[in-house]
Design a protein around this motif. Sequence first.
Motif, PDB file in Angstrom:
ATOM      1  N   UNK A  15       0.746  -1.282   0.104  1.00  0.00           N
ATOM      2  CA  UNK A  15      -0.009  -0.145   0.041  1.00  0.00           C
ATOM      3  C   UNK A  15       0.923   1.358   0.081  1.00  0.00           C
ATOM      4  N   UNK A  16       2.024   1.336   0.896  1.00  0.00           N
ATOM      5  CA  UNK A  16       2.933   2.576   0.963  1.00  0.00           C
ATOM      6  C   UNK A  16       3.491   2.508  -0.304  1.00  0.00           C
ATOM      7  N   UNK A  17       3.909   1.527  -0.879  1.00  0.00           N
ATOM      8  CA  UNK A  17       4.659   1.568  -2.322  1.00  0.00           C
ATOM      9  C   UNK A  17       3.723   2.200  -3.488  1.00  0.00           C
ATOM     10  N   UNK A  18       2.422   1.633  -3.428  1.00  0.00           N
ATOM     11  CA  UNK A  18       1.524   2.078  -4.453  1.00  0.00           C
ATOM     12  C   UNK A  18       1.332   3.693  -4.270  1.00  0.00           C
ATOM     13  N   UNK A  19       1.140   4.074  -2.889  1.00  0.00           N
ATOM     14  CA  UNK A  19       0.945   5.567  -2.410  1.00  0.00           C
ATOM     15  C   UNK A  19       2.140   6.399  -3.037  1.00  0.00           C
ATOM     16  N   UNK A  20       3.178   5.727  -2.636  1.00  0.00           N
ATOM     17  CA  UNK A  20       4.499   6.725  -3.073  1.00  0.00           C
ATOM     18  C   UNK A  20       4.551   6.786  -4.806  1.00  0.00           C
ATOM     19  N   UNK A  21       4.221   5.569  -5.207  1.00  0.00           N
ATOM     20  CA  UNK A  21       4.426   5.626  -6.907  1.00  0.00           C
ATOM     21  C   UNK A  21       3.392   6.452  -7.443  1.00  0.00           C
ATOM     22  N   UNK A  22       2.004   6.515  -6.787  1.00  0.00           N
ATOM     23  CA  UNK A  22       1.299   7.564  -7.226  1.00  0.00           C
ATOM     24  C   UNK A  22       1.463   8.856  -7.115  1.00  0.00           C
ATOM     25  N   UNK A  23       2.118   9.162  -6.082  1.00  0.00           N
ATOM     26  CA  UNK A  23       2.466  10.560  -5.740  1.00  0.00           C
ATOM     27  C   UNK A  23       3.799  10.874  -6.571  1.00  0.00           C
ATOM     28  N   UNK A  24       4.581  10.066  -7.160  1.00  0.00           N
ATOM     29  CA  UNK A  24       5.810  10.268  -8.102  1.00  0.00           C
ATOM     30  C   UNK A  24       4.999  10.508  -9.517  1.00  0.00           C
ATOM     31  N   UNK A 688      -2.193   5.668 -13.031  1.00  0.00           N
ATOM     32  CA  UNK A 688      -2.821   6.058 -11.594  1.00  0.00           C
ATOM     33  C   UNK A 688      -4.004   5.197 -11.246  1.00  0.00           C
ATOM     34  N   UNK A 689      -4.806   5.099 -12.218  1.00  0.00           N
ATOM     35  CA  UNK A 689      -5.960   4.434 -12.281  1.00  0.00           C
ATOM     36  C   UNK A 689      -5.790   3.042 -11.886  1.00  0.00           C
ATOM     37  N   UNK A 690      -4.920   2.312 -12.770  1.00  0.00           N
ATOM     38  CA  UNK A 690      -4.408   1.027 -12.271  1.00  0.00           C
ATOM     39  C   UNK A 690      -3.987   0.678 -10.819  1.00  0.00           C
ATOM     40  N   UNK A 691      -2.998   1.763 -10.643  1.00  0.00           N
ATOM     41  CA  UNK A 691      -2.598   1.754  -9.237  1.00  0.00           C
ATOM     42  C   UNK A 691      -3.568   1.736  -7.925  1.00  0.00           C
ATOM     43  N   UNK A 692      -4.603   2.739  -8.347  1.00  0.00           N
ATOM     44  CA  UNK A 692      -5.454   2.881  -7.465  1.00  0.00           C
ATOM     45  C   UNK A 692      -6.509   1.632  -7.041  1.00  0.00           C
ATOM     46  N   UNK A 693      -6.590   1.052  -8.398  1.00  0.00           N
ATOM     47  CA  UNK A 693      -7.586  -0.345  -8.214  1.00  0.00           C
ATOM     48  C   UNK A 693      -6.785  -1.140  -7.363  1.00  0.00           C
ATOM     49  N   UNK A 694      -5.384  -1.350  -7.660  1.00  0.00           N
ATOM     50  CA  UNK A 694      -4.782  -2.307  -6.808  1.00  0.00           C
ATOM     51  C   UNK A 694      -4.562  -1.645  -5.209  1.00  0.00           C
ATOM     52  N   UNK A 695      -4.482  -0.470  -5.063  1.00  0.00           N
ATOM     53  CA  UNK A 695      -4.443   0.089  -3.775  1.00  0.00           C
ATOM     54  C   UNK A 695      -5.848  -0.318  -3.001  1.00  0.00           C
ATOM     55  N   UNK A 700      -8.946  -3.323   1.025  1.00  0.00           N
ATOM     56  CA  UNK A 700      -9.938  -4.408   1.202  1.00  0.00           C
ATOM     57  C   UNK A 700      -9.424  -5.524   1.822  1.00  0.00           C
ATOM     58  N   UNK A 701      -8.368  -6.223   1.373  1.00  0.00           N
ATOM     59  CA  UNK A 701      -7.715  -7.565   1.815  1.00  0.00           C
ATOM     60  C   UNK A 701      -7.421  -7.297   3.187  1.00  0.00           C
ATOM     61  N   UNK A 702      -6.556  -6.159   3.588  1.00  0.00           N
ATOM     62  CA  UNK A 702      -6.190  -6.049   4.773  1.00  0.00           C
ATOM     63  C   UNK A 702      -7.463  -5.767   5.903  1.00  0.00           C
ATOM     64  N   UNK A 703      -8.485  -5.154   5.463  1.00  0.00           N
ATOM     65  CA  UNK A 703      -9.676  -5.033   6.372  1.00  0.00           C
ATOM     66  C   UNK A 703     -10.381  -6.221   6.628  1.00  0.00           C
ATOM     67  N   UNK A 704     -10.231  -7.113   5.719  1.00  0.00           N
ATOM     68  CA  UNK A 704     -11.014  -8.419   5.972  1.00  0.00           C
ATOM     69  C   UNK A 704     -10.157  -9.287   6.942  1.00  0.00           C
ATOM     70  N   UNK A 705     -11.229  -9.580   7.952  1.00  0.00           N
ATOM     71  CA  UNK A 705     -10.698 -10.572   9.153  1.00  0.00           C
ATOM     72  C   UNK A 705     -10.053 -12.034   8.632  1.00  0.00           C
TER      73      UNK A 705
END
Length: 710
Positions: A15-24, A688-695, A700-705
């Motif tokens: 998630x952090x990598x995606x955010x950083x890459x989107x920012x870049x 960016x759209x592709x990365x946001x989908x991945x993000x 969702x995966x992290x939030x799932x019990x």
Amino acid sequence: MITSKHIKTITTLLVCACLLFCGFIVYAANVFDTTHVTEYQKRMFGEEIIKLDIQVDNDDWQALLNNAQAKEWISGDLIINGERFGNVGIRAKGNSSLSMGMRSDDARYSLQFKFNKYVKGQTYYGLDTFCINNLMGDATYMKDYISYEIMHYIGVATPLVNYANVTVNDTSYGFCTALERYDKAFLDRVYSTSAGQLYNVKIGMGMRGNFEDMWQDIPNEMPDRQPGNRGADGGMGMGGFGGRNGDGMGMGGFGGRNGGGSLVYTDDSISSYSAIFDNAIFNASDKDKLRVIKALENLGAGTDLEKYFDVDEILRYFAAHTFVVNLDSYTSNMQQNYYIYERDGKITVLPWDYGLAFGGFQSGNASSVVNFPIDTPVSGVNMEDRPLLNKLLEVDEYRERYHEYLRQIVEVYVEGGLFESTINAIDAKINKYVKNDVSAFYTYEQYEAALPQLIKLCRFRAESIKGQLAGTIPSTSSGQNADSSTLIDASSLDLTALGSMMGGGRMGEGGRQDWQGGQPDGQDRMPSFPDGWPDGQQPGNQGGQPGDRQPGGQGDNPRGGGFMPGGGMIDMELMRQAMQILMDAGGELTDEVRDALFELGLTEEEIDMFSNMQNRWPGGNMGRGNQDNEDRQRSWPGGNDMGGGQGGPGNGNGITENSTSSPSGNGTASPLGAMTQIDTGTDYVIIIAALLVLLVTAIIFVAKPQKNVI
């Protein structure tokens, strides 16, 4: 199901990598994208006509008018669309338009404005300098605008262009085009850097000394001015006093000495290229200049062309330039009116000054313009004399690419309807201003008559180029001389209706006021003829017998040959005899001289014209060489244009074959809105759209019990 006990850590890192890459990606888009629209572009070069009022001391303004050719700066305030900017630098600009304007104290000159001339750091929302052009040789009011529109369409960066309704101290001055100039703002806007050097290439007419010196420049045998007459060796002799290698006089100007304007490499001496380096926009060092000379040396040898020149950009430039037939330029004996932009040793060409395009200069007849040869598109010189054009077209790959750009202009821009719809949209925008233009060089009726002829000219031109590309019409001067049977018939085209260098039919007519007292002074910008134009000629007509329209539609003046008031022509042998009489009399127009000229068959107006030629330019120096530096938008090789970009698939040219409208931020304030183009911004959005989908998936995966992992 992934059962690793490190799944949350891994997901968080992703998630952090995606955010950083989107920012870049967002950062890179802002830094490297040159399609952003500047604030001054939105405010000055948008869809609305500029309302420009020049507030200046009357004495200062009158001094500018009285001594316009000196191009000295004065200070004044500009009120632009209701917003005041103080102490702006103002001066006259131009060459031929400036000289012609000198016939009257209140002439409508083209003007340059510099915001930071007297106030350090002052700009107009980032714009440091712009100019207004007086439209002297343009009955259509659109030659500049449309030329840059075509340039931009095919991928050449162009200036930001709009129209301005101009007043001086609340008194009407006229309706003009307004253009961005090449300077720091241009570089910052287009390249996001001020690196590199700009050179305004200009050269003098070579009209030296006095009448006798001028006369020695004219060859003994005048060229035949029959329709379609061309030079024998790759150059198109469209009227004029011909001359190879720039040594002869082309119609409307004396082709002066080289000075580097031809881009022919001569030696390594900086002084050999004065036409380039004397007109540097910035403080170019010797090291900067030697980089240009090195590029010219390689150009002459035909080596490492892509290392030293932006080949693709220059091919696009020549394609558009050839289509619009502008011969007050590099491709004639004038060898001027273009800019060089050099950065890191690589050169590209920036277009400039298209007010005499579409056959307004050195054009003998309409057929010559319509059928101007695409593979030898030069006038008064040989192809070898213009190496930037010649060396590129010698390479099969480059010539094919040049042909492809011409094909796109013909099939998409013209035949696709974009050209005509652009003309109609501009007309809708400016028509009422033209009608009320009190200082116009042409009447409103001439303007309305000119537009259908401009459309017809470009249709014919497109048809001829299409035939030349297909091989059904010869594409060289020698080929057309050998067989003219397939040339497009342009006899129904009235080329003179478009306007020419000598101006038009409402010069000085009504409306202009004395700036000292604010009352009409009654002075005419050109000689006025109360009883009608001499021999029934209309302003701007050329050649032909009264009532006998020659092929190409060449006017109704009873004598064909050299320039006369209003754009008419006289017989060149008659002109020779008249000039000899004046020289023998020491240039004085005595009663005896006047009688002798009457006996030759000259009218009084024509005699006055000869006298004015001597009186207006001291020493006989008409001074074509002081062409102003002015600027336009462009992206660096391979980059995107400002405000619309070049985008698009294939070749990086940004031109899609089914594009149907003009870029909105193209430098011309296009009335047609945005061209449907794919630019680099689209790529950013997709990534960016592709990365946001991945993000989102990761979140969702992290939030799932998760089940406990043992």
